[in-house]
Design an enzyme around this catalytic site. Structure first.
Site, mmCIF file in Angstrom:
data_model
loop_
_atom_site.group_PDB
_atom_site.id
_atom_site.type_symbol
_atom_site.label_atom_id
_atom_site.label_comp_id
_atom_site.label_asym_id
_atom_site.label_seq_id
_atom_site.Cartn_x
_atom_site.Cartn_y
_atom_site.Cartn_z
ATOM 1 N N ILE A 93 0.855 -1.182 0.000
ATOM 2 C CA ILE A 93 0.000 0.000 0.000
ATOM 3 C C ILE A 93 0.894 1.235 0.000
ATOM 4 O O ILE A 93 1.767 1.380 0.856
ATOM 5 C CB ILE A 93 -0.942 0.003 1.223
ATOM 6 C CG1 ILE A 93 -1.739 -1.311 1.289
ATOM 7 C CG2 ILE A 93 -1.866 1.210 1.172
ATOM 8 C CD1 ILE A 93 -2.562 -1.628 0.061
ATOM 9 N N LYS A 94 0.667 2.121 -0.954
ATOM 10 C CA LYS A 94 1.490 3.320 -1.066
ATOM 11 C C LYS A 94 0.928 4.430 -0.183
ATOM 12 O O LYS A 94 -0.248 4.783 -0.282
ATOM 13 C CB LYS A 94 1.568 3.792 -2.517
ATOM 14 C CG LYS A 94 2.360 2.865 -3.413
ATOM 15 C CD LYS A 94 2.420 3.354 -4.856
ATOM 16 C CE LYS A 94 3.458 4.427 -5.039
ATOM 17 N NZ LYS A 94 3.636 4.753 -6.480
ATOM 18 N N VAL A 95 1.796 4.972 0.653
ATOM 19 C CA VAL A 95 1.449 6.051 1.572
ATOM 20 C C VAL A 95 2.465 7.175 1.383
ATOM 21 O O VAL A 95 3.671 6.915 1.384
ATOM 22 C CB VAL A 95 1.476 5.557 3.035
ATOM 23 C CG1 VAL A 95 1.253 6.709 4.000
ATOM 24 C CG2 VAL A 95 0.429 4.467 3.253
#
Length: 381
Positions: free
Chosen positions: A139-141
């Site tokens: 998941i890109k944050v």
């Protein structure tokens, strides 16, 4: 030899900065995995805007889901999740291999509208993790100040995180701190850490795009300052990457890291992002050939990857070459009135906006197709 294979022999992993339904279904992604040692995929709102808004590949699904009463954002999430699931499945043999070198991952980004919303980022990170339901999704944050506590929390929950939009060295330090603290929280809770993976995506070409024009202007003024500016032009991004790698080696060593490593923890590898050249004056492979080094990732646009493959340039480990010069480049910038921390803060703000704009455009495109489907349905009724 294929240079893409040579890079893998030097313990760098190439990930593709692109995803679309077409490359998933026509065998292209599988071919790249098999023939070019492709080790992962990253996506972002701009990539999905091009894939979904710029083709008819998704129209049937959009129409079907529109008739089910789903909103444009719900439809988008469903489309993105389905693509990421399919890509994860293609990489699953690599991920499951006895020595995957922390590869085999596909990245999916939280909404860029949440870049300054810690609670919203955590909630959407959990939602996307559960929706994809694959151990090899990341998941890109974003590495905003508000993103840092979200990174720590999500890592502590065992969610793989690709930290995006890192431009500055001090922010990179803060990202690694969030990662380490998240692992420590997990250990304290009695949870395993050996299957938790993260990368820190350091954006490069945008640094030169912002700073070079300022250096060019100073160079045109002549004199000693002009000569200094001319000598630094085109050097800052690669210098930042080389210094970041030295920080990486320092951070993931010593007593604190040793405790986590003994529990089976993996380092948070540096990932070179924004590696497509944007300046016609430079070698188009500038951010590939200069950044080869062990335990790193380079996420590469399709055109750049193909260009490198065709170049037949032998890959050599350059990441720790010229370290004194890299330090000198960064040390002398302030002499020209250029504050790298301020400039990278500007890049972060611009980077968030550069993802919000295509995301908005994407939702508008899906909404238009959704309305057309509903209108057509009414006419048939």
């Amino acid at each position: 030899m294929n240079p893409l294979l040579e890079i893998r022999h030097l313990d760098q992993s190439l990930w593709l900065d692109f995803i679309s339904r077409q490359v998933l279904t026509n065998g292209e992604l599988k071919r790249r995995i098999d023939e070019d040692a492709l080790r992962g995929v990253t996506s972002n709102p701009a990539i999905f805007e091009k894939a979904i808004g710029g083709s008819a590949d998704y129209d049937d699904t959009i129409r079907e889901q529109a008739r089910q009463g789903k909103s444009a954002e719900e439809i988008y999430v469903g489309l993105a999740v389905a693509d990421v699931q399919q890509a994860c499945d293609l990489f699953r043999p690599l991920y499951d291999s006895h020595d995957n070198s922390s590869d085999g991952y596909v990245s999916l980004e939280v909404s860029p509208a949440l870049a300054h919303d810690t609670a919203g980022t955590i909630a959407e990170g959990r939602q996307l993790w559960q929706a994809v339901d694959r151990p090899n999704v990341m998941i890109k944050v974003p590495a905003t100040l508000e993103g840092l506590p979200a990174i720590r929390q999500l890592i502590s929950e065992g969610i793989n995180i690709n930290v995006t939009l890192i431009f500055g060295l001090e922010r990179y330090r803060a990202v690694t701190e969030a990662f380490l603290a998240g692992l420590e929280d997990r250990v304290q809770a009695g949870q395993p850490v050996e299957d938790v993976n993260s990368v820190a995506s350091f954006f490069l070409s945008r640094i030169d795009v912002l700073i070079d024009p300022q250096l060019d202007k100073l160079a045109a003024e002549g004199g000693p300052r002009g000569e200094l500016a001319a000598s630094l032009t085109g050097e800052v991004a690669v210098a930042c990457a080389k210094q970041a790698y030295q920080l990486y080696k320092d951070i993931f060593a010593g007593p604190r890291w040793n405790v986590l490593q003994a529990k089976g923890a993996n380092t948070q590898r540096l990932l070179w992002a924004s590696t497509g050249n944007k300046n016609p004056k430079y070698d188009n492979l500038k951010y590939i050939t200069n950044l080869v080094g062990p335990k790193t990732v380079n996420t590469v646009p399709v055109d750049t990857m193909d260009l490198f493959k065709q170049s037949a340039i032998p890959a050599t480990a350059q990441l720790e070459e010229g370290l004194d010069h890299a330090r000198e480049v960064l040390r002398r910038l302030p002499e020209l009135g250029l504050d790298l921390e301020v400039l990278t803060g500007q890049l972060e703000a611009d980077g968030v906006q550069k993802f919000i704009e295509p995301f908005t455009k994407l939702l508008d495109s899906v909404e238009k197709k959704r309305q057309q489907a509903l209108s057509s349905n009414q006419q048939l009724a």
